[in-house]
Design an enzyme around this catalytic site. Structure first.
Site, PDB file in Angstrom:
ATOM      1  N   GLU A 125       1.470 -17.829 -27.698  1.00 26.20           N
ATOM      2  CA  GLU A 125       1.469 -19.289 -27.792  1.00 26.20           C
ATOM      3  C   GLU A 125       2.747 -19.835 -27.173  1.00 26.20           C
ATOM      4  O   GLU A 125       3.808 -19.290 -27.441  1.00 26.20           O
ATOM      5  CB  GLU A 125       1.376 -19.761 -29.249  1.00 26.20           C
ATOM      6  CG  GLU A 125       1.231 -21.271 -29.327  1.00 26.20           C
ATOM      7  CD  GLU A 125       1.175 -21.805 -30.766  1.00 26.20           C
ATOM      8  OE1 GLU A 125       1.295 -21.032 -31.729  1.00 26.20           O
ATOM      9  OE2 GLU A 125       1.020 -23.029 -30.889  1.00 26.20           O
ATOM     10  N   ALA A 266       7.507 -17.385 -36.828  1.00 26.54           N
ATOM     11  CA  ALA A 266       6.369 -16.484 -36.940  1.00 26.54           C
ATOM     12  C   ALA A 266       5.191 -17.050 -36.162  1.00 26.54           C
ATOM     13  O   ALA A 266       5.204 -18.214 -35.769  1.00 26.54           O
ATOM     14  CB  ALA A 266       5.975 -16.307 -38.398  1.00 26.54           C
ATOM     15  N   GLU A 268       0.745 -17.038 -35.778  1.00 27.64           N
ATOM     16  CA  GLU A 268      -0.488 -16.862 -36.547  1.00 27.64           C
ATOM     17  C   GLU A 268      -1.615 -16.119 -35.834  1.00 27.64           C
ATOM     18  O   GLU A 268      -2.786 -16.317 -36.185  1.00 27.64           O
ATOM     19  CB  GLU A 268      -0.989 -18.245 -36.955  1.00 27.64           C
ATOM     20  CG  GLU A 268      -1.563 -19.106 -35.801  1.00 27.64           C
ATOM     21  CD  GLU A 268      -0.586 -20.094 -35.171  1.00 27.64           C
ATOM     22  OE1 GLU A 268       0.631 -19.842 -35.260  1.00 27.64           O
ATOM     23  OE2 GLU A 268      -1.035 -21.087 -34.588  1.00 27.64           O
ATOM     24  N   HIS A 301       2.287 -20.550 -44.358  1.00 21.34           N
ATOM     25  CA  HIS A 301       1.986 -21.372 -43.189  1.00 21.34           C
ATOM     26  C   HIS A 301       1.112 -20.605 -42.194  1.00 21.34           C
ATOM     27  O   HIS A 301       0.059 -21.088 -41.770  1.00 21.34           O
ATOM     28  CB  HIS A 301       3.299 -21.815 -42.532  1.00 21.34           C
ATOM     29  CG  HIS A 301       3.133 -22.624 -41.293  1.00 21.34           C
ATOM     30  ND1 HIS A 301       3.192 -23.999 -41.283  1.00 21.34           N
ATOM     31  CD2 HIS A 301       2.912 -22.250 -39.998  1.00 21.34           C
ATOM     32  CE1 HIS A 301       3.008 -24.429 -40.053  1.00 21.34           C
ATOM     33  NE2 HIS A 301       2.842 -23.388 -39.240  1.00 21.34           N
ATOM     34  N   GLU A 302       1.550 -19.412 -41.830  1.00 18.71           N
ATOM     35  CA  GLU A 302       0.783 -18.649 -40.833  1.00 18.71           C
ATOM     36  C   GLU A 302      -0.581 -18.267 -41.392  1.00 18.71           C
ATOM     37  O   GLU A 302      -1.583 -18.278 -40.676  1.00 18.71           O
ATOM     38  CB  GLU A 302       1.551 -17.418 -40.353  1.00 18.71           C
ATOM     39  CG  GLU A 302       2.974 -17.678 -39.836  1.00 18.71           C
ATOM     40  CD  GLU A 302       3.101 -18.815 -38.832  1.00 18.71           C
ATOM     41  OE1 GLU A 302       2.101 -19.154 -38.171  1.00 18.71           O
ATOM     42  OE2 GLU A 302       4.215 -19.381 -38.712  1.00 18.71           O
ATOM     43  N   GLU A 324      -0.534 -27.952 -36.267  1.00 20.00           N
ATOM     44  CA  GLU A 324       0.792 -27.778 -36.876  1.00 20.00           C
ATOM     45  C   GLU A 324       1.066 -28.811 -37.975  1.00 20.00           C
ATOM     46  O   GLU A 324       1.569 -28.467 -39.038  1.00 20.00           O
ATOM     47  CB  GLU A 324       1.884 -27.791 -35.808  1.00 20.00           C
ATOM     48  CG  GLU A 324       1.824 -26.599 -34.832  1.00 20.00           C
ATOM     49  CD  GLU A 324       1.903 -25.240 -35.502  1.00 20.00           C
ATOM     50  OE1 GLU A 324       2.278 -25.158 -36.693  1.00 20.00           O
ATOM     51  OE2 GLU A 324       1.584 -24.228 -34.835  1.00 20.00           O
TER      52      GLU A 324
HETATM   53  N1  BES Z   1       2.336 -21.467 -34.058  1.00 15.01           N
HETATM   54  C1  BES Z   1       3.684 -21.487 -34.509  1.00 15.01           C
HETATM   55  C2  BES Z   1       4.560 -20.526 -33.767  1.00 15.01           C
HETATM   56  C3  BES Z   1       4.959 -20.962 -32.389  1.00 15.01           C
HETATM   57  C4  BES Z   1       5.812 -22.014 -32.222  1.00 15.01           C
HETATM   58  C5  BES Z   1       4.532 -20.340 -31.276  1.00 15.01           C
HETATM   59  C6  BES Z   1       6.212 -22.397 -30.957  1.00 15.01           C
HETATM   60  C7  BES Z   1       4.915 -20.726 -30.015  1.00 15.01           C
HETATM   61  C8  BES Z   1       5.771 -21.761 -29.848  1.00 15.01           C
HETATM   62  C9  BES Z   1       3.764 -21.133 -35.990  1.00 15.01           C
HETATM   63  O1  BES Z   1       2.634 -21.396 -36.723  1.00 15.01           O
HETATM   64  C10 BES Z   1       4.853 -21.980 -36.549  1.00 15.01           C
HETATM   65  O2  BES Z   1       4.693 -23.164 -36.597  1.00 15.01           O
HETATM   66  N2  BES Z   1       5.951 -21.364 -36.970  1.00 15.01           N
HETATM   67  C11 BES Z   1       7.120 -22.050 -37.427  1.00 15.01           C
HETATM   68  C12 BES Z   1       7.357 -21.843 -38.895  1.00 15.01           C
HETATM   69  C13 BES Z   1       6.485 -22.692 -39.760  1.00 15.01           C
HETATM   70  C14 BES Z   1       6.699 -22.373 -41.212  1.00 15.01           C
HETATM   71  C15 BES Z   1       6.691 -24.167 -39.533  1.00 15.01           C
HETATM   72  C16 BES Z   1       8.270 -21.450 -36.657  1.00 15.01           C
HETATM   73  O3  BES Z   1       8.076 -20.426 -36.021  1.00 15.01           O
HETATM   74  O4  BES Z   1       9.354 -22.024 -36.689  1.00 15.01           O
HETATM   75 ZN    ZN Z   2       2.369 -23.366 -37.294  1.00 21.66          ZN
END
Ligand code: BES
Ligand code: ZN
Length: 884
Positions: A125, A266, A268, A301-302, A324
């Site tokens: 992603e 992280a 998902e 979250h994930e 998100e």
């Molecule tokens: N889908 C995102 C991870 C992501 C973010 C992938 C940006 C590629 C680019 C994941 O679900 C996410 O939002 N992770 C957050 C933590 C969450 C608890 C808000 C993160 O990685 O900061």
């Molecule tokens: Zn997310």
């Protein structure tokens, strides 16, 4: 020449895909130096678009083979451009075979396939899949994946991909293989694989409908003992999603892999989440309460994405908040109900105000659903995430709990297996509730934080309260004119006795809390049947809308709320307003000693009140963060703000230092290191008070910190003690910092806490300390956690050095980011954010900061990620901008 105005992707250019990918077979011959990827795609032209070429995205790929239906295509049927390949003249359906070669060991961007520790892993992603193979790498192309992994069996005994493992076996020459099949069609951004020598800690979960699920956490062997909390959190999240949202898991296995090198928190990926090890590993000796809470919430979250993101996904990246914002809302609800209760809302609002409000008022402002971007990686923002979650919460407030839950059910059911938009989401909510949400949609398309002004008048004879409200949103970049929004304002009235008063809003029956729906620029409401004039109005309860409210409240009214409000957020917010006024008065050079005395009394009363829970008390005692205070000034000297904050703390709490000490019994006798909400709340209070006493230079405070450090049975209290001393030029600080470094020098995640304190410390010698950190044996440029641990706190906490008047701090940061950009553009672009706020500093510092941005902008070979940030930071700002 550098390209100053990069190519923009526009929402208005969106077109549905011309081709479907019916299935993909991926075969990986894994090796860190040379991995071969063979992809077999079955593609079919979507009816009604004959002749259109097939776009396959690809980036930095070495192409070894390309075949269409078993033969090399004619040379003029294949065009290669910056985006990838364009295949012309295909039949309506075709089988395409593509072979690429990758070099994971050389991939420091940590997007696509890369090496972390001894493992191979992926991050796709938003657009990482195109660094693995040529593919229509867009979220509205959903495909079934079958994946074969082959690797050296000794080096990579564990081979994982999405879905279910169908087959595995030995191969000649010490190699082995595994075949995975994911039964759910998914977009390419959810693809993942892992190959490594990892330990697996497992548990099992039985879903509400009886499906047995294996829960597996993969970590390096030496971390095996630190997985219990992650596993337990996962099971709690799964149960919660069933109970609170009616959502069940849908595969037989749920895997989480912890890696040391990860750009984000992280990811998902379907059935195979990849995690920054920081959000998996925990033990009482290595992780603080806040680490435990973060791990639980990131895991949740994930997991929640499995429905809000994976089963129902985004049509395009402009819709990012669809998954998100909704998933942040879901994880916030989970953490509220499971772990933090009332204080969760306070923590979240604090973050929103300290980070999202500034974003919405600065050069990076954009709507929750942006309509253009140059680099999508730069749109994983506080606005898309946190403001997006606020929009979901407001929808719930407006249509009511039951309709909201019904709407969510309808959303998941109707769009299961599809790629949809935020409009689709709001439309379902409108349908189930029968409410017109047309105006509400504007929240998604209009950037900026609305200012709401409230004035009231009590009519003693009629026993009515008239409420006049006005709203206005200041212009933001690219959006000059703003229109009114649909704002739910939750309010209550407190009588002289501190209790909620009853009354009627319009023709509705009597109640003691109301939601005023503001929809126009200017609007009035009336509450009637009131027994007396309210002593205080509790505005914006539970922070019912992401707005800046000016209710013109006086000191006495706010103090009444601090004493009595039964809404934890509103009570805390009243204290914050008073404290903020006291600090801003000092910034203006004129201490408001009367106000400070009232605050001292109010705080003393709170300290004596056994009815206030420790965790809430800790929050009530806290001064507004430096970051948040800056927002109240058009332009300001950040060091002066820090000084005013410290002086205010001394003025308010100095006179009651002894009362503070009484609230801080010796740690050894009271803390058992448990991870219950009550124990965490007590520790938060202990740390808060210790930090205040050290800041007040109270008698014996430093020694108390040292005792707490040595007696601590948890990392929370050990870190709390160290953090309390961090800005103190005290020999005990040096002693304890050395002890900590010795204790944890072989434990990178814990050493990061030490890096953060050293970089964030304002004691003299900050630049020399920074240099030493960068040459420390534990520091590694390619590791995002290390670079963030050093540079983040330097910019966020070390005001004295970061904002040194001659601009040395800005130049250090610029040089750091320049170097990092050569390795990891995504992380560099995120870390540059504090430099984008130059207009809000005093002119002298602002100019130094701008010069550093200009220098970065002029560099050859800047990444697209960093260039986009720097260009936006330097672009002219909208007319008549006002901080309000
Ligand atoms: N889908 C995102 C991870 C992501 C973010 C992938 C940006 C590629 C680019 C994941 O679900 C996410 O939002 N992770 C957050 C933590 C969450 C608890 C808000 C993160 O990685 O900061
Ligand atoms: Zn997310």
């Amino acid at each position: 020449m550098k390209d100053a105005a990069p190519q923009m992707i526009l929402l208005s250019d969106y077109e549905a895909p011309d081709w479907r990918v019916e299935a993909v077979d991926l075969s990986f011959d894994l090796d860190p130096e040379a991995t071969r990827v063979t992809s077999r795609l079955r593609v079919r032209r979507v009816a009604g678009s004959p002749g259109v070429p097939l776009r396959l995205h690809g980036r930095e790929l070495e192409r070894l083979r390309l075949e269409v239906d078993g033969a090399a295509p004619a040379a003029d049927a294949v065009t290669e451009d910056a985006e990838g390949l364009l295949l012309q003249g295909l039949p309506d359906s075709a089988e395409i075979v593509i072979e690429t070669r990758l070099r994971p060991a050389a991939n420091t961007a940590l997007e696509g396939l890369y090496v972390s520790g001894g493992s191979l892993c992926t991050q796709c992603e938003p657009e990482g899949f195109r660094r693995i193979t040529y593919f229509p790498d867009r979220p509205d192309v959903l495909t079934r994946y079958r994946v074969r992994l082959e690797a050296d069996a000794g080096r990579y005994p564990v081979l994982l991909a999405n879905g279910n493992r169908m087959e595995a076996g030995e191969l000649p020459e010490g190699r082995h293989y595994a075949v995975w099949d994911d039964p759910f069609p998914k977009p390419s951004y959810l693809f993942a694989l892992v190959a490594g020598d990892l330990a697996c800690e497992s548990d099992r979960f039985v879903t509400r409908s009886g499906r047995e699920v294996a829960l597996e956490v993969y970590v390096e062997y030496h971390n095996r003992e630190r997985c219990a909390h992650a596993l337990a959190s996962l099971a709690r999240a799964m149960r919660y999603d069933e109970e609170a949202f009616g959502r069940e898991y849908d595969l037989d296995v749920y895997m989480i892999v912890a890696v040391d090198d990860f750009n984000m928190g992280a990811m998902e990926n379907k059935g195979l989440n990849l995690f920054n090890a920081k959000y998996v590993l925990a033990s009482p000796d290595t992780a603080t309460d806040s680490d435990y809470v973060h791990i639980e919430s990131v895991i949740a979250h994930e997991y929640f994405h499995n429905w809000s993101g994976n089963r129902v996904t985004c049509r395009d990246w402009f819709q990012l908040s669809l998954k998100e914002g909704l998933t942040v809302f879901r994880d916030q609800e989970f953490t509220t109900d499971n772990t933090l209760f009332g204080v969760k809302r306070i923590d979240d609002v604090q973050r929103l105000r300290a980070f999202q409000f500034p974003e919405d008022a600065g050069p990076l402002a954009h709507p929750v659903r942006p309509d253009r971007y140059a680099e999508i990686n730069n749109f994983y923002t506080m606005t898309v995430y946190e403001k997006g979650a606020e929009l979901i919460r407001m929808l719930g407030t407006l249509i009511g709990r039951d309709a909201f839950r019904q709407g969510l059910d309808a959303y998941f059911e109707r769009f299961d297996g599809q790629a949809v938009t935020t409009d689709d989401f709001v439309e379902v909510m409108a349908e189930v509730s029968g409410r017109d949400l047309g105006l509400f949609r504007r929240w998604y398309t209009q950037a900026g934080t609305p200012r709401v002004t409230a004035r009231t008048g009590f009519d003693a004879a009629a026993r009515t309260l008239r409420i006049d409200l006005q709203q206005r949103t200041p212009p933001t970049v690219g959006q000059q004119d703003k229109a009114p929004l649909h704002i739910p304002l939750r309010i209550a009235l407190l009588g002289r006795d501190g209790r909620r008063m009853s009354g009627r809003l319009g023709a509705a029956s009597a109640a003691d809390e109301w939601v005023l729906e503001v929809t126009a620029a200017s609007q009035s409401f009336q509450l009637s049947d009131l027994a007396e004039a309210p002593a205080a109005i509790s505005w914006l309860r539970a922070f019912s809308a992401p707005v800046l409210l000016d209710a013109g409240q006086g000191t006495a009214e706010l103090a009444h709320l601090v004493a009595f409000d039964d809404d934890a957020f509103a009570r805390w917010d009243a204290a914050q307003s008073l404290l903020r006024r006291a600090v801003t008065a000092r910034v203006a050079g004129q201490a408001d000693t009367a106000l400070e005395a009232i605050l001292t009394d109010a705080m003393a009363t709170l300290l004596d009140d056994a009815g206030v829970e420790p965790v809430l008390l800790a929050a009530l005692l806290e001064l507004p963060a430096h970051r948040e205070l800056l927002e109240w000034f058009e332009q300001v000297d950040p060091i002066a703000v820090h000084a005013a904050r410290t002086q205010t703390e001394r003025a308010v709490f100095g006179p009651i230092a002894e009362a503070l000490q009484r609230c801080q019994p010796e740690v050894a006798s009271t803390d058992n290191g448990e991870f219950t909400a009550a124990a965490m709340g007590r520790r938060r209070l202990l740390n808060q008070i210790l930090a205040m006493r050290v800041a007040l230079e109270a008698e014996g405070a430093a020694a108390a910190a040292a005792r707490q450090y040595h007696q601590a049975r948890s990392q929370t209290l050990r870190m709390g003690a160290l953090a309390a001393l961090n800005d103190a030029e005290h020999p005990l600080r040096e002693e304890l910092m050395e002890d900590f470094e010795r204790r944890y020098r072989d434990d990178p995640l814990v050493l990061d806490k030490w890096f953060a304190l050293q970089a964030g410390s304002q004691i003299p010698g900050g630049f020399e300390r920074l240099d030493r950190l960068l040459h420390h044996p534990g520091f590694r440029w390619p590791n995002p956690n290390r670079v963030r641990a050093v540079l983040g706190p330097f910019m966020a906490a070390n005001h004295r050095h970061f904002h040194q008047e001659d601009g040395e701090g800005y130049r250090r940061v610029g040089a750091f980011i320049e170097r990092l950009d050569g390795l990891n553009p995504q992380t560099a672009a995120r870390l540059v954010q504090p430099l984008t706020r130059w207009r809000r500093l005093d002119p002298q510092r602002g100019e130094r900061m701008r010069e550093e941005l200009e220098r970065l902008a002029g560099l050859e070979g800047l990444s697209r990620d960093l260039n986009d940030m720097v260009q936006r930071a330097l672009a002219p700002e909208p007319e008549s901008h006002s901080a309000g």
